[in-house]
Each structure stands twice: as structure tokens, then as C-alpha cells.
Motif scaffolding. Sequence first.
Motif, short mmCIF file in Angstrom:
data_model
loop_
_atom_site.label_atom_id
_atom_site.label_comp_id
_atom_site.label_asym_id
_atom_site.label_seq_id
_atom_site.Cartn_x
_atom_site.Cartn_y
_atom_site.Cartn_z
N ALA A 5 0.58 -1.18 -0.32
CA ALA A 5 -0.42 -0.21 -0.74
C ALA A 5 1.17 1.32 0.23
CB ALA A 5 -0.81 -0.01 1.59
N SER A 6 0.31 1.29 -0.65
CA SER A 6 1.79 3.49 -0.75
C SER A 6 0.27 4.52 -0.97
CB SER A 6 2.07 3.72 -1.90
OG SER A 6 1.86 3.42 -2.89
N GLY A 7 0.89 6.27 -0.91
CA GLY A 7 -0.26 6.99 -1.15
C GLY A 7 -0.74 7.99 -0.05
N GLY A 8 -0.60 7.64 1.00
CA GLY A 8 -0.67 8.36 2.50
C GLY A 8 0.20 9.68 2.59
N GLY A 9 -0.51 10.65 3.86
CA GLY A 9 0.24 11.94 3.19
C GLY A 9 -0.51 12.56 4.50
N LEU A 10 -0.23 14.06 3.90
CA LEU A 10 -0.93 15.17 5.08
C LEU A 10 -1.50 15.88 4.22
CD1 LEU A 10 -1.94 16.12 7.86
CD2 LEU A 10 0.67 18.04 7.09
N VAL A 11 -3.49 16.49 4.48
CA VAL A 11 -4.05 16.84 3.66
C VAL A 11 -4.66 17.84 4.50
CG1 VAL A 11 -5.49 14.67 3.26
CG2 VAL A 11 -5.27 17.11 1.56
N GLN A 12 -4.97 19.08 3.98
CA GLN A 12 -6.18 19.69 4.08
C GLN A 12 -7.56 19.26 4.59
OE1 GLN A 12 -4.99 23.57 3.40
NE2 GLN A 12 -4.50 24.19 4.81
N THR A 13 -8.59 19.17 5.44
CA THR A 13 -9.44 19.18 5.50
C THR A 13 -10.53 19.66 3.88
OG1 THR A 13 -10.59 19.67 7.15
CG2 THR A 13 -12.31 19.57 6.60
N GLY A 65 -20.30 8.05 -1.80
CA GLY A 65 -20.30 9.94 -2.56
C GLY A 65 -18.91 10.34 -2.34
N ARG A 66 -17.46 9.84 -1.13
CA ARG A 66 -16.47 10.39 -1.22
C ARG A 66 -15.18 9.67 -1.52
NH1 ARG A 66 -14.64 11.94 3.80
NH2 ARG A 66 -15.88 10.40 4.73
N PHE A 67 -15.96 8.48 -1.44
CA PHE A 67 -14.54 7.69 -2.06
C PHE A 67 -15.31 6.81 -2.82
CE2 PHE A 67 -12.00 7.42 2.51
CZ PHE A 67 -12.05 8.53 2.07
N ALA A 68 -13.90 6.17 -3.93
CA ALA A 68 -13.89 5.39 -4.92
C ALA A 68 -12.65 4.03 -5.55
CB ALA A 68 -14.33 6.17 -5.70
N LEU A 80 -7.73 3.68 -3.82
CA LEU A 80 -9.09 4.24 -3.31
C LEU A 80 -8.76 5.92 -3.41
CD1 LEU A 80 -11.07 3.73 -0.95
CD2 LEU A 80 -9.33 4.55 0.59
N GLN A 81 -9.56 6.01 -4.29
CA GLN A 81 -9.59 7.47 -4.84
C GLN A 81 -10.79 8.05 -3.52
OE1 GLN A 81 -7.94 9.57 -7.04
NE2 GLN A 81 -8.96 11.33 -5.87
N MET A 82 -10.12 9.17 -2.85
CA MET A 82 -10.42 9.15 -1.12
C MET A 82 -10.95 11.37 -1.74
SD MET A 82 -8.35 7.57 1.77
CE MET A 82 -6.73 8.92 1.89
N ASN A 83 -11.85 12.18 -1.86
CA ASN A 83 -12.08 13.20 -1.69
C ASN A 83 -12.74 13.66 -0.79
OD1 ASN A 83 -11.39 13.04 -4.50
ND2 ASN A 83 -13.43 12.30 -5.76
N SER A 84 -12.88 14.87 -0.88
CA SER A 84 -13.81 15.07 0.27
C SER A 84 -13.38 14.88 1.80
CB SER A 84 -14.71 15.86 -0.06
OG SER A 84 -15.39 16.04 -1.22
N LEU A 85 -12.07 15.04 1.72
CA LEU A 85 -11.82 14.43 3.28
C LEU A 85 -11.78 15.15 4.44
CD1 LEU A 85 -8.15 13.34 2.16
CD2 LEU A 85 -9.61 11.99 2.96
N LYS A 86 -12.47 14.71 5.58
CA LYS A 86 -13.01 14.95 6.86
C LYS A 86 -11.54 14.45 7.90
CE LYS A 86 -17.10 14.01 6.04
NZ LYS A 86 -18.84 13.91 5.99
N PRO A 87 -11.53 15.33 8.96
CA PRO A 87 -10.22 15.31 10.18
C PRO A 87 -10.96 13.77 10.48
CG PRO A 87 -11.48 17.03 10.39
CD PRO A 87 -12.01 16.56 9.07
N GLU A 88 -12.12 13.23 10.82
CA GLU A 88 -12.14 12.05 10.83
C GLU A 88 -11.77 10.96 10.33
OE1 GLU A 88 -14.39 14.40 10.93
OE2 GLU A 88 -15.88 13.88 10.06
#
Length: 123
Positions: A5-13, A65-68, A80-88
Motif C-alpha cells: 500500500a502507498s499514497g498516504g500523507g497529510l492533507v487539509q480538510t 459518495g466521497r471515496f471510490a 482508493l480515491q478519497m475526496n472531500s476528506l474530513k479529519p475523522e
Amino acid sequence: VQLQASGGGLVQTGGSLRLSCAASRRTFSSYKMGWFRQVPGKEREFVAAFSWSGRNTYYADSVKGRFAISGDNAKNTAYLQMNSLKPEDTAVYYCAAGLGPITSTMHYDYTYWGQGTLVTVSS
């Protein structure tokens, strides 16, 4: 057989990330691929699943509705495409492969696991 697995990191809300899960060899045509996440002190939580055979997908309500989730047979890689990310959404994300229906969401339904990649969403 290994999953990487790869692609993690720090992103803003509100931001986006794409996680990748590369399989060491082409063995998963009859398997499902899943993504789970875990935060310290909590159970590993199902996020999404995908079947190579039927290209069907299944999502946890919290990410619908946010992840694909998707896959590329030629590259033996799931995404795993993750959009509209939230702190949770902050967690270590794991990819996994297993047999059975994609609606079976328990971690013990999966046989092979990647090492995890950390996703941090800042508020």
C-alpha cells in the motif's frame, strides 16, 4: 503473495488523496480487494471493497459518495480515491485481498494484507 500500500500523507480538510495497493503477482482475479482503516485503540474498520470479476463495489456509509475504489488488471493494482476528506478520515489505511462476497466486511474475511499507509487530515 504480497500487497504493497502507498499514497498516504497529510492533507487539509476537503482535500483528496489516492491510495494504491500493488499485488506482487497476478493471483487475484477471483478475489475481492478491500480497504480498511484503523486508529489507535479502535477496531479495524471496513472502508470499501471491489471485485475483480464483476467490477462491483461496496462502501461503508461513512465514505459513500466521497471515496471510490477501482482496479487496474494490467498493473495488478487497486486504488482508493478519497475526496472531500474530513479529519475523522485520519487513520492508517490497509489494503487486503480475500474470497467471498464484497458485502462481507469483517477483517477476518480477508486473507492477505498490506502494511498500511498513514492518512492524516488536518482541520
